[in-house]
Design a protein around this motif. Sequence first.
Motif, mmCIF file in Angstrom:
data_model
loop_
_atom_site.group_PDB
_atom_site.id
_atom_site.type_symbol
_atom_site.label_atom_id
_atom_site.label_comp_id
_atom_site.label_asym_id
_atom_site.label_seq_id
_atom_site.Cartn_x
_atom_site.Cartn_y
_atom_site.Cartn_z
ATOM 1 N N GLU A 161 0.872 -1.181 0.000
ATOM 2 C CA GLU A 161 0.000 0.000 0.000
ATOM 3 C C GLU A 161 0.910 1.232 0.000
ATOM 4 O O GLU A 161 2.020 1.181 0.541
ATOM 5 N N SER B 140 3.767 0.585 2.797
ATOM 6 C CA SER B 140 3.503 -0.406 3.837
ATOM 7 C C SER B 140 3.090 -1.713 3.160
ATOM 8 O O SER B 140 2.867 -1.747 1.939
ATOM 9 N N VAL C 289 0.755 -5.551 3.651
ATOM 10 C CA VAL C 289 -0.117 -6.487 4.369
ATOM 11 C C VAL C 289 0.476 -7.870 4.068
ATOM 12 O O VAL C 289 0.236 -8.444 2.998
ATOM 13 N N TYR C 290 1.293 -8.375 5.007
ATOM 14 C CA TYR C 290 2.041 -9.620 4.763
ATOM 15 C C TYR C 290 1.132 -10.794 4.399
ATOM 16 O O TYR C 290 1.472 -11.618 3.556
ATOM 17 N N LYS C 291 -0.031 -10.858 5.081
ATOM 18 C CA LYS C 291 -0.847 -12.083 4.894
ATOM 19 C C LYS C 291 -1.366 -12.260 3.464
ATOM 20 O O LYS C 291 -1.674 -13.369 3.069
ATOM 21 N N ARG C 292 -1.412 -11.158 2.689
ATOM 22 C CA ARG C 292 -1.837 -11.332 1.287
ATOM 23 C C ARG C 292 -0.879 -12.278 0.559
ATOM 24 O O ARG C 292 -1.270 -12.986 -0.361
ATOM 25 N N LYS D 13 3.075 3.024 12.225
ATOM 26 C CA LYS D 13 1.849 2.196 12.159
ATOM 27 C C LYS D 13 0.656 2.964 12.735
ATOM 28 O O LYS D 13 -0.409 3.033 12.121
ATOM 29 N N SER E 198 -3.683 1.972 10.327
ATOM 30 C CA SER E 198 -4.155 0.685 9.817
ATOM 31 C C SER E 198 -3.529 -0.438 10.638
ATOM 32 O O SER E 198 -2.305 -0.562 10.703
ATOM 33 N N LYS E 199 -4.360 -1.277 11.237
ATOM 34 C CA LYS E 199 -3.854 -2.337 12.121
ATOM 35 C C LYS E 199 -3.138 -3.442 11.345
ATOM 36 O O LYS E 199 -2.199 -4.054 11.828
ATOM 37 N N GLU E 200 -3.601 -3.705 10.121
ATOM 38 C CA GLU E 200 -3.038 -4.865 9.409
ATOM 39 C C GLU E 200 -1.801 -4.556 8.561
ATOM 40 O O GLU E 200 -1.150 -5.456 8.063
ATOM 41 N N GLU E 201 -1.459 -3.260 8.422
ATOM 42 C CA GLU E 201 -0.331 -2.903 7.559
ATOM 43 C C GLU E 201 0.960 -2.692 8.346
ATOM 44 O O GLU E 201 0.938 -2.070 9.406
ATOM 45 N N ALA E 202 2.068 -3.179 7.802
ATOM 46 C CA ALA E 202 3.387 -2.936 8.405
ATOM 47 C C ALA E 202 4.126 -1.917 7.537
ATOM 48 O O ALA E 202 4.351 -2.190 6.350
#
Length: 227
Positions: A97, A154, A156-159, A206, A211-215
């Motif tokens: 992102e 940033s 979103v690792y889980k993607r 962060k 955004s909680k899910e973005e690193a």
Amino acid sequence: MRRIIWLWLLLSFLALTLDPIAALSKETKGRIALPAASKESDVSLEEALSKRQSIRSFTDEPLTLKDLSQLLWSAQGITHGREFRTAPSAGALYPLEVYALVGRVDGLPSGLYRYDIGKHTLTKVKEEDQRGSFSEAVYQPRIIKQAPVTLIISAVYKRTTAKYGERGIRYVHMEVGHAGQNVMLQATALGLGCVGIGAFNDDFVKDFLGSKEEAPLYIIPIGKLVR
Ligand SMILES: Cc1cc2nc3c(=O)[nH]c(=O)nc-3n(C[C@H](O)[C@H](O)[C@H](O)COP(=O)(O)O)c2cc1C
């Protein structure tokens, strides 16, 4: 009735011509349109590669909306098909992102914006010039305070890890490098300077992005060169 329509048209025209912000950045349903990115330039890839270097001081001149559009597009803009982008992505899963911290851009109010990749538009996340508060995230706050624009990338690792497991973490880091290098070469081709910053306070950034899910992974301040 005709008179009213003519009057309305005249007033709309005057509002657009007299208000430079309304004239340059048009907002529809909370999304701010960006000018289309150019797909060619007079600067060769070799020239951009040989001129790129880390620049940590900028003039206080603003960037144009067109510059900002080009820089965001270089990071993650759509190039072909519905989703393929300027940077490759493992499995075309696109974990990145991109945000623009805008201090001084002609025709765009200062604030923090999220880049809507598919639509090539911006959505405002925070109002007003946030450079002072955001600069606390880095070791050299002056760079952020000076830069008219800072891009924050940033992930979103889980993607990516949902398909590739632990190895996906490595892929995400490769991808942020691709996007970062694209921005640096694009900035160079536009005659701008920038530096990639990896040393920052993760929790601070962060929270700042909200955004909680973005690193947050990469911070790239960009501005005009001091001659
Ligand atoms: C992953 C990465 C992280 C970096 N982090 C910082 C940083 O936190 N602060 C900084 O001033 N420069 C940072 N740099 C820039 C390097 O210091 C710079 O690339 C290096 O000195 C080589 O100089 P050049 O970019 O002009 O070729 C970083 C570069 C990379 C690739």
